[in-house]
Write a protein that holds these residues in place. Structure first.
Motif, PDB file in Angstrom:
ATOM      1  N   ALA A 120       1.472   5.479   3.921  1.00 12.02           N
ATOM      2  CA  ALA A 120       0.003   5.292   3.779  1.00 12.02           C
ATOM      3  C   ALA A 120      -0.807   4.380   4.773  1.00 12.02           C
ATOM      4  O   ALA A 120      -0.211   3.415   5.179  1.00 12.02           O
ATOM      5  CB  ALA A 120      -0.316   4.626   2.289  1.00 12.02           C
ATOM      6  N   CYS A 160      -7.527  -1.466   0.947  1.00 10.99           N
ATOM      7  CA  CYS A 160      -6.998  -0.276   1.686  1.00 10.99           C
ATOM      8  C   CYS A 160      -6.862  -0.580   3.226  1.00 10.99           C
ATOM      9  O   CYS A 160      -5.925   0.043   3.782  1.00 10.99           O
ATOM     10  CB  CYS A 160      -8.303   0.799   1.457  1.00 10.99           C
ATOM     11  SG  CYS A 160      -8.442   1.598  -0.283  1.00 10.99           S
ATOM     12  N   GLY A 185      -3.713  -3.332   3.142  1.00  9.96           N
ATOM     13  CA  GLY A 185      -2.469  -2.885   2.615  1.00  9.96           C
ATOM     14  C   GLY A 185      -1.762  -3.913   1.630  1.00  9.96           C
ATOM     15  O   GLY A 185      -0.810  -4.055   1.095  1.00  9.96           O
ATOM     16  N   ARG A 203       0.713  -1.325   0.020  1.00  7.05           N
ATOM     17  CA  ARG A 203      -0.017   0.038   0.052  1.00  7.05           C
ATOM     18  C   ARG A 203       0.914   1.162   0.061  1.00  7.05           C
ATOM     19  O   ARG A 203       1.894   1.400   0.702  1.00  7.05           O
ATOM     20  CB  ARG A 203      -0.810  -0.016   1.294  1.00  7.05           C
ATOM     21  CG  ARG A 203      -1.937   1.095   1.304  1.00  7.05           C
ATOM     22  CD  ARG A 203      -2.794   0.839   2.635  1.00  7.05           C
ATOM     23  NE  ARG A 203      -1.840   0.878   3.649  1.00  7.05           N
ATOM     24  CZ  ARG A 203      -2.177   0.317   4.818  1.00  7.05           C
ATOM     25  NH1 ARG A 203      -3.378  -0.264   4.909  1.00  7.05           N
ATOM     26  NH2 ARG A 203      -1.405   0.453   5.831  1.00  7.05           N
ATOM     27  N   SER A 204       0.443   2.352  -0.868  1.00  7.02           N
ATOM     28  CA  SER A 204       1.283   3.605  -0.849  1.00  7.02           C
ATOM     29  C   SER A 204       0.165   4.528  -1.463  1.00  7.02           C
ATOM     30  O   SER A 204      -0.809   4.103  -2.095  1.00  7.02           O
ATOM     31  CB  SER A 204       2.479   3.500  -1.616  1.00  7.02           C
ATOM     32  OG  SER A 204       2.121   3.380  -3.045  1.00  7.02           O
ATOM     33  N   LEU A 205       0.175   5.857  -1.162  1.00  4.92           N
ATOM     34  CA  LEU A 205      -0.708   6.885  -1.683  1.00  4.92           C
ATOM     35  C   LEU A 205      -0.654   6.868  -3.240  1.00  4.92           C
ATOM     36  O   LEU A 205      -1.704   7.156  -3.874  1.00  4.92           O
ATOM     37  CB  LEU A 205      -0.372   8.081  -1.183  1.00  4.92           C
ATOM     38  CG  LEU A 205      -0.425   8.346   0.309  1.00  4.92           C
ATOM     39  CD1 LEU A 205      -0.186   9.735   0.785  1.00  4.92           C
ATOM     40  CD2 LEU A 205      -1.925   7.975   0.853  1.00  4.92           C
ATOM     41  N   SER A 228      -5.875   7.204   5.010  1.00  4.49           N
ATOM     42  CA  SER A 228      -5.523   7.997   3.860  1.00  4.49           C
ATOM     43  C   SER A 228      -5.663   7.244   2.487  1.00  4.49           C
ATOM     44  O   SER A 228      -5.863   7.687   1.368  1.00  4.49           O
ATOM     45  CB  SER A 228      -4.087   8.308   4.004  1.00  4.49           C
ATOM     46  OG  SER A 228      -3.311   7.339   4.135  1.00  4.49           O
ATOM     47  N   SER A 229      -5.411   6.057   2.627  1.00  3.15           N
ATOM     48  CA  SER A 229      -5.660   5.030   1.187  1.00  3.15           C
ATOM     49  C   SER A 229      -7.103   5.117   0.777  1.00  3.15           C
ATOM     50  O   SER A 229      -7.346   5.501  -0.439  1.00  3.15           O
ATOM     51  CB  SER A 229      -4.937   3.645   1.499  1.00  3.15           C
ATOM     52  OG  SER A 229      -3.467   3.479   1.840  1.00  3.15           O
ATOM     53  N   ARG A 272      -0.167   4.329  -5.188  1.00  2.00           N
ATOM     54  CA  ARG A 272      -0.804   3.162  -5.756  1.00  2.00           C
ATOM     55  C   ARG A 272      -2.390   3.365  -5.228  1.00  2.00           C
ATOM     56  O   ARG A 272      -3.267   2.698  -6.050  1.00  2.00           O
ATOM     57  CB  ARG A 272      -0.383   1.799  -4.602  1.00  2.00           C
ATOM     58  CG  ARG A 272      -0.909   0.574  -5.078  1.00  2.00           C
ATOM     59  CD  ARG A 272      -0.768  -0.167  -6.586  1.00  2.00           C
ATOM     60  NE  ARG A 272       0.782   0.298  -6.743  1.00  2.00           N
ATOM     61  CZ  ARG A 272       1.388  -0.469  -7.577  1.00  2.00           C
ATOM     62  NH1 ARG A 272       0.982  -1.595  -8.160  1.00  2.00           N
ATOM     63  NH2 ARG A 272       2.586  -0.236  -8.188  1.00  2.00           N
ATOM     64  N   ALA A 273      -2.859   3.799  -4.360  1.00  2.00           N
ATOM     65  CA  ALA A 273      -4.093   4.166  -4.016  1.00  2.00           C
ATOM     66  C   ALA A 273      -4.720   5.043  -5.065  1.00  2.00           C
ATOM     67  O   ALA A 273      -5.787   4.822  -5.504  1.00  2.00           O
ATOM     68  CB  ALA A 273      -4.151   4.786  -2.660  1.00  2.00           C
TER      69      ALA A 273
END
Length: 624
Positions: free
Chosen positions: A277, A239, A242, A206-208, A281-282, A210-211
């Motif tokens: 993230a 989300c 992750g 998970r990362s912003l 936030s995701s 990627r989101a």
């Protein structure tokens, strides 16, 4: 580049098969394709989105106007090159279609314009299908990438390319997926976006960023088809957990520490970092991305129809046979249809593949299931890796199908409705098959066999099911006969014209002659006219006659459209006792429901009929 050659070859093979299916499947002979095509032509003609309305009002695109527009917008350029009056497609329905209680496979009429050389509108239709083919190719690529991502940086990385190729081949060589990817449809695009989501979810933690990408793809799916909502729970779980970095991901062959205890899998486990993230936030980024892309469509529906999905107007137009949920036999039949139509059930679900092909796909599934049994029994022998995402997408798609069946009835049990999860399904199948297919040669043998079946089906099953009842322009040029102009219609309508005729056989007492007529449709016909062919004497008494529909009803006149050329034959048995002399051959049209005849015109003046029949010729009957 060399490592990608098998994938490139597979995609090229898939696109070639799509062209073959496109050419062998007549326009309109796929699930809901007439409605999807009407949507595309409407966008090209009107330059705005269609609006639905409740009966007795007629919607802009009946039966399909409720669909989100992305797939149709992408296909619209295929019709924009047409002159504005041609940005429509007159496609008569077939009242003798099997779903209407008849015995004919074709749902719509197929005339001369579909025979080579195609007219401009047929070209536009087939070009619009190409958008679905490109989306299908993207599905193959994303399936490959998802499986590669699953095996990257694991003990199975060396086997990743072969596994990825096998999974991609199970998508690319699925005859039903090729068929759907060769129609004007939104199913192939949704399958591509589902495969892209699977790849994004399994390829990294998970990362912003990627989101954001997942939100964009989800938004594109939500303006492709309403069933894209099955992706929402899938994305929600990503989300929260992750993805691969935060969900327990099972490797079916765990490594072991020196003390014999199972070591931490190289990918998976909650201890791996995920950057900044968080689940909240995701989720915010995904929702924002999806709403920016698709929110306007659902807001529009709310303003126009009072609900974001526009279901009220859709249900008013849509009716089907109810599904008996309490009947076990109904469940067995529905699931059988669902499985068969996942692999090979063409047309409007009324053109099944031969039983031996179904046996092949049942055997394929059985071998994969046997492989999974062995994997679970002997996990230390596994050569593939699986994650929760591979199970969630098929389950969500099946739940959607079942809920749709409760709402819409039997029409819901179509394998194409599982295609949003086809990448995950193919990966699961490939994992089970990999137990037995350990080497590249065995995988290539399977691919060749599946490709052979996929190439054989359109030529041997689809094309023969739709014989042409009309003549091509080249056949018309070669048609020998006497030139004439005999137009029949109701007053003020263009109708249909006899352009040429010929008599085969010698007219004499006791003989049977055959009259061949070459008809040319100038416009749509409003009824199924019958032709009357009368041989009359000097007192206008009928001495022999033949009254029937053109082509014995195989192509009734209500299905004729402007430009159709139809050869019709009629037999006249001349009585053995007929006196020698001259006899007039009358031809005309009549309505058996009312007994009324169509007007006859010897020119294009629709206001000046010349009777109700044409005297085609005078036959001289000799002495016996």
């Amino acid at each position: 580049m060399k490592a990608r050659l098998p994938l490139i070859a597979l995609v090229a093979l898939f696109l070639a098969l799509c062209v073959l299916y496109n050419l062998t499947t007549p326009p309109g002979e796929g699930p809901d394709e007439p409605g999807h095509a009407a949507y595309v032509f409407f966008l090209a003609r009107e330059g705005r989105l269609p609006v639905q309305c409740l009966p007795p009002c007629v919607s802009d695109v009946p039966g399909s106007g409720h669909h989100p527009p992305l797939a149709y917008l992408l296909a619209t350029p295929a019709a924009l090159w047409l002159p504005h009056p041609l940005r429509a497609f007159d496609l008569p329905g077939n009242p003798r279609f099997t779903w209407a209680g008849g015995d004919q496979v074709n749902a719509v009429a197929h005339g001369s314009r579909e025979q080579w050389p195609w007219d401009a509108q047929v070209w536009a239709w087939r070009l619009a299908r190409g958008v679905s083919s490109l989306a299908g190719a993207a599905t193959v690529v994303f399936t490959y990438l998802a499986v590669r991502a699953l095996h990257r940086s694991t003990e199975h990385a060396a086997n990743g390319d072969l596994m990825a190729l096998l999974a991609a081949a199970l998508v690319a060589l699925n005859p039903q997926f090729i068929f759907i990817s060769s129609l004007i449809s939104n199913d192939a695009l949704l399958a591509a976006l589902g495969a892209a989501l699977l790849w994004l979810v399994v390829s990294s933690p998970r990362s912003l960023l990627r989101a954001m990408l997942i939100g964009v793809v989800l938004g594109l799916a939500l303006i492709t088809k309403q069933s894209a909502w099955v992706f929402a729970p899938f994305v929600f779980v990503w989300c929260v957990t992750g993805g691969v970095a935060h969900m327990s991901t099972k490797t079916l062959r765990p490594s072991h520490a020196a003390d014999g205890r199972a070591a931490t899998p190289p990918v998976g486990g909650a201890t791996l970092p995920v950057g900044a993230a968080t689940p909240r936030s995701s989720m915010a980024v995904v929702v924002a991305g999806a709403m920016i892309i698709a929110g306007w469509w659902y807001l529009r529906n709310w303003q126009l129809y009072g609900d974001p999905l526009g279901l009220q107007a859709f249900r008013a137009e849509f009716a089907t046979q109810a599904f008996e949920a309490t009947n076990l036999a109904a469940w067995a039949g529905a699931l059988t249809t669902l499985y068969e139509s996942f692999w090979a059930r063409f047309g409007w679900m009324n053109l099944p593949a031969p039983l031996w092909t179904m046996a092949v796909y049942v055997a394929l599934l059985a071998v994969s299931v046997a492989g999974w049994v062995r994997l679970l029994a002997r996990p230390n022998k596994a050569i593939c890796r699986w994650t929760w995402q591979l199970a969630v997408l098929p389950i969500l798609s099946l739940v959607w199908v079942v809920s749709f069946a409760f709402t819409a009835g039997l029409v819901a049990w179509q394998g194409r409705l599982l295609f949003p999860a086809i990448a995950a399904i193919a990966t699961l199948l490939a994992c089970g098959l990999s137990v037995w297919l350990r080497h590249g040669a065995s995988v290539m043998l399977l691919i060749v066999g599946m490709a052979g079946i996929a190439a054989w089906l359109p030529v041997s099953v689809i094309r023969p099911a739709y014989p042409f009842q009309t003549l091509s322009s080249s056949a018309v040029r070669a048609w020998e006969g006497h030139e004439t102009y005999a137009r029949f219609a109701r007053s003020t309508e263009p109708g249909a014209v006899i352009r040429r005729w010929r008599i085969e056989g010698t007219p004499r007492p006791g003989a049977t002659i055959e009259l061949a007529l070459l008809w040319n449709a100038v416009s749509r016909q409003d009824r199924d006219w019958w032709t009357f062919v009368h041989l009359v004497d000097a007192n206008q008494r009928i001495v022999t006659e033949d009254n029937r529909e053109p082509r014995n009803g195989a192509y009734p006149m209500s299905q004729w459209v402007a430009g159709d050329w139809v050869e019709a034959r009629y037999s006249l048995a001349i009585p053995a006792h007929l006196s020698p002399g001259e006899y007039a051959l009358w031809v005309g049209l009549w309505d058996p429901a009312t007994g009324r005849r169509a007007a006859f015109f010897d020119d294009d003046n629709v206001y000046d009929p010349d009777g109700d029949h044409v005297v085609l010729t005078i036959l001289t009957i000799p002495e016996p």
